[in-house]
Design a protein around this motif. Structure first.
Motif, PDB file in Angstrom:
ATOM      1  N   TYR A  23       0.769  -1.283   0.108  1.00  0.00           N
ATOM      2  CA  TYR A  23       0.095  -0.066   0.063  1.00  0.00           C
ATOM      3  C   TYR A  23       0.816   1.289  -0.038  1.00  0.00           C
ATOM      4  CZ  TYR A  23      -4.246  -2.388   1.153  1.00  0.00           C
ATOM      5  OH  TYR A  23      -5.563  -3.226   1.053  1.00  0.00           O
ATOM      6  N   GLU A  24       0.177   2.369  -0.324  1.00  0.00           N
ATOM      7  CA  GLU A  24       0.822   3.783  -0.159  1.00  0.00           C
ATOM      8  C   GLU A  24       0.958   4.006   1.090  1.00  0.00           C
ATOM      9  OE1 GLU A  24      -0.468   8.330  -0.833  1.00  0.00           O
ATOM     10  OE2 GLU A  24      -2.038   6.623  -1.342  1.00  0.00           O
ATOM     11  N   TYR A  25       2.191   4.469   1.632  1.00  0.00           N
ATOM     12  CA  TYR A  25       2.483   4.754   3.224  1.00  0.00           C
ATOM     13  C   TYR A  25       1.905   5.916   3.537  1.00  0.00           C
ATOM     14  CZ  TYR A  25       4.876   5.271   7.513  1.00  0.00           C
ATOM     15  OH  TYR A  25       5.181   5.738   8.830  1.00  0.00           O
ATOM     16  N   MET A  26       1.132   6.117   4.533  1.00  0.00           N
ATOM     17  CA  MET A  26       0.584   7.186   5.219  1.00  0.00           C
ATOM     18  C   MET A  26       0.907   7.388   6.583  1.00  0.00           C
ATOM     19  SD  MET A  26      -3.404   7.577   3.371  1.00  0.00           S
ATOM     20  CE  MET A  26      -3.400   9.177   3.944  1.00  0.00           C
ATOM     21  N   GLU A  27       1.771   8.298   6.903  1.00  0.00           N
ATOM     22  CA  GLU A  27       2.275   8.345   8.331  1.00  0.00           C
ATOM     23  C   GLU A  27       1.248   8.778   9.389  1.00  0.00           C
ATOM     24  OE1 GLU A  27       6.134  10.396  10.369  1.00  0.00           O
ATOM     25  OE2 GLU A  27       5.263  11.047   8.426  1.00  0.00           O
ATOM     26  N   ASN A  28       1.336   8.194  10.515  1.00  0.00           N
ATOM     27  CA  ASN A  28       0.240   8.350  11.715  1.00  0.00           C
ATOM     28  C   ASN A  28      -1.040   7.804  11.561  1.00  0.00           C
ATOM     29  OD1 ASN A  28       2.198   9.773  13.175  1.00  0.00           O
ATOM     30  ND2 ASN A  28       2.169  11.723  12.168  1.00  0.00           N
TER      31      ASN A  28
END
Length: 714
Positions: free
Chosen positions: A684-689
């Motif tokens: 997946y696309e990484y999304m911080e927090n």
């Protein structure tokens, strides 16, 4: 020169020697020359190599004729030398188990003092010559040959014993046998006689032993058997006779052995209470209804009681516990009720109470049971092995079964055949981890100590896997169970090879093994003969049933001896059902927890769009050479699922299908997927927090690029 005194001495010694020789010759026990020539002709026609024939062969107890190997394999000629002038005459000829060939010589009738002939277990063909009636025969024992044709009776007025078991006679029984009023033993089992038992046989009032097992005789059991009041043994197993069992049988008070089985029509329980010397009672599969009589408790010499496969109801009589001599009791496949008495559970003898309607729970475990109580019980509170149809005690999970019947564990065609090595079989149930089991019932006639595992003792050259070198056999009933099996349709393969007979011209090749095969209670092969089906001994035959339905959780394969075929070749203790191996496979797809071909195909199709999309995105981002590289790589999010989990498999496929088809600013993007070993990875696309950060871990794009190059990820 001899002196006169020396000459006199020599003459005196010579005279004395001649006198001694003459005296010896006059006392010699000699056969007449004519009888010697007859014996030479007989020996030649039977291809006999065991006799040393001369006029002096009867001396020293007939040493010239005597050859002993075992009790069943011997040559012996008995002479009577009490005739005038020390003349001897042959009175008895025994040639047992010697594989003599040819035909019965007509010259036997020229032995004017011959009273008995025993040619048991040879390879003699042809018919019985009528010329034998010229000799004063009292006994003709021709068991286990290839004899056929007519049975001459006229002239045998002194005959007391006629044994024709295990031959090839056919047609109607001779009416004239009824004239042999001196007959004591009439043994006709394992032939192809048809028609009814002639009324004239009612005249045989001196009979002590009458056997017609395995013939095709039909009609009612005649009432005239009541005339045979001296009868000690009566065998009527596996015929086409009809019930009911006549009440007149109660007059046979001298019976010690009674065997009646597989009758057409129904019967009430016969009155046997006055048979105080009875040792064996077999009334099997005779459609007998009613209760088990209390009088069995008074038959104090009873050793074997077989009332299996009837319609008996009620409880087991408590009085039977008084019979201290009882060794075997078979009551399987009836409708008996009540609790199994404690004295039975604590008894020393072998018994089979399976397939009844007993209630109550004995305080024993399935592992502790030493008696065969398979599926005896109907109460849901009882042990699984005592419940009807052997229901699974847990969730059914098995979908195949491979057994090397009578042999060790082995592999064949990628399947592991489990070992089946127990040598117990009189009344025995054994199971393996609720996966499969077998139940064996029965005792061989006249051979209690017979083995229940067959081996290739004749070193037959059997083509095929090793499981054909051994087999399990039983004298009566053999059941195999597939336990805790999934519902559905199965293919059942039964593997057979006859390894207990020979393929040569000896009596060991004359055996006929005939039994019935039922699957799930349905008779599928009646009068099955392995040798006929396979085309000889040591040859392989596989019987297959493609659509066997398991509705509950148990698959039952039943092999049953219905009293047919030979019972004494090559010896007693060989007849009955025999099977080499069993294989059971499902006709349905089995969810083993891994990815099926269909699932993988779905993944490929559902992910194709994602593959293209990911590659385009990565190209535009410059990760695949579209623009200069500012950093060593980009962070991505990877979701890990296990292929061992069915839920994980479904989740993997569903996510690829759904996420790849959806695009929205508020949704993370699916870059691709990866299958490594038993691990399923979603990229997946990484999304911080993001709140999914606990379940995800990061990997650099360089790893993703390498996997794409090696074709591991899609």
């Amino acid at each position: 020169m001899f002196t006169s005194s020396e000459i006199v001495l020599v003459l005196l010694l010579g005279f004395l020697a001649l006198s001694c020789f003459t005296e010896f010759e006059s006392n010699a026990q000699l056969l007449p020359l004519e009888e010697v020539k007859i014996l030479e002709t007989i020996s030649k026609k039977l291809h006999n190599t065991h006799w040393n024939i001369s006029q002096s062969s009867c001396q020293d107890g007939g040493a010239g004729f005597y050859k002993y190997f075992t009790d069943d394999i011997l040559s012996n000629v008995t002479c009577n030398c009490s005739f005038p002038s020390n003349t001897c005459h042959v009175t008895i000829i025994e040639m047992k188990g010697l594989n003599l060939t040819g035909v019965i010589p007509e010259e036997l009738g020229n032995l004017t003092h011959l009273e008995a002939i025993d040619l048991t277990r040879n390879y003699i063909n042809g018919s019985i010559p009528a010329s034998l009636s010229r000799a004063p025969f009292r006994a003709l024992n021709l068991l286990g040959n290839r004899l056929s044709g007519s049975i001459p009776i006229d002239g045998f007025t002194m005959l007391t014993e006629l044994v024709l078991e295990d031959n090839q006679f056919e047609g109607h029984l001779p009416q004239n046998i009824g004239k042999l009023t001196n007959l004591k033993r009439l043994l006709l089992s394992a032939n192809n006689f048809t028609g009814t038992i002639p009324e004239s046989y009612g005249n045989l009032k001196n009979l002590t032993d009458f056997r017609i097992d395995g013939s095709r005789l039909s009609g009612k059991i005649p009432n005239f058997i009541g005339n045979w009041t001296k009868l000690e043994r009566l065998d009527m197993q596996g015929t086409s006779l009809e019930g009911p069992i006549p009440s007149i049988i109660s007059s046979l008070k001298n019976l010690t052995e009674l065997r009646i089985s597989d009758l057409n029509g129904s019967s009430q329980f016969p009155n046997l209470k006055d048979m105080k010397d009875i040792k064996l009672v077999t009334l099997r599969n005779c459609s007998i209804s009613g209760t088990i009589p209390n009088y069995f408790g008074e038959l104090r010499k009873l050793k074997t009681l077989d009332l299996s496969f009837n319609k008996l109801n009620g409880e087991i009589p408590q009085k039977i516990k008084r019979v201290d001599t009882l060794d075997y009791m078979f009551l399987t496949n009836n409708s008996l009720t009540g609790e199994v008495p404690t004295w039975i559970l604590n008894s020393k003898y072998s018994l089979d109470l399976s397939y009844n309607n007993f209630t109550g729970s004995p305080s024993v475990s399935c592992q502790q049971l030493t008696v065969n109580l398979v599926s005896s019980y109907s109460s849901s509170e009882n042990l699984w092995c005592l419940k009807k149809d052997l229901p699974c005690s847990s969730k059914p999970k098995h979908h195949s079964m491979f057994i090397n019947c009578g042999g060790r564990k082995m592999e064949f065609e990628g399947n592991e055949y489990e070992e089946d090595l127990s040598t117990v079989g009189q009344s025995h149930f054994i199971s393996t981890s609720e996966k499969w089991g077998y139940s064996s019932t029965g005792v061989y006639m006249n051979k209690d100590k017979a083995d229940y595992i067959a081996r290739n003792t004749f070193s037959l050259n059997v083509d095929g896997p090793d499981f054909y070198q051994t087999a399990r056999l039983s004298p009566l009933s053999l059941k195999y169970y597939g336990l805790c099996m999934l519902k559905g349709s199965y293919k059942v393969q039964l593997h057979f090879s006859e390894i207990m007979y020979t393929d040569d011209q000896t009596f060991s090749s004359l055996g006929k093994r005939i039994f019935d095969i039922s699957i799930q209670g349905n008779l599928v092969w009646k009068d099955f003969n392995i040798m006929e089906e396979a085309g000889g001994v040591g040859k392989v035959v596989v019987k297959e049933l493609d659509n066997v339905i398991v509705h509950g959780s148990t698959l039952e394969i039943h092999l049953y001896w219905a009293g047919k075929g030979t019972t004494a070749i090559p010896n007693r203790g060989v007849y009955g059902p025999l099977i080499s191996a069993i294989s059971v496979t499902p006709n349905f797809k089995v969810d083993t927890g891994g990815l099926s071909a269909g699932a993988i195909a779905g993944i490929v199709v559902a992910s194709f769009v994602s593959v293209v999309l990911v590659l385009v995105i990565l190209r535009k981002a410059g990760y695949l050479g579209g623009k200069d590289e500012d950093e060593d790589g980009s962070i991505i999010a990877v979701k890990q699922l296990s292929a061992k989990s069915k839920q994980g498999n479904r989740e993997f496929v569903n996510e690829i299908g759904m996420i790849s088809a959806l695009q929205h600013p508020n949704l993370v993007r699916l870059f691709g997927c990866c299958i490594e070993g038993n691990q399923l990875l979603l990229i997946y696309e990484y999304m911080e927090n993001n709140s999914l950060a606990r379940a995800l871990f990061g990997k650099h794009l360089q790893r993703l690029e390498q996997n794409v190059k090696f074709g591991i990820c899609i």
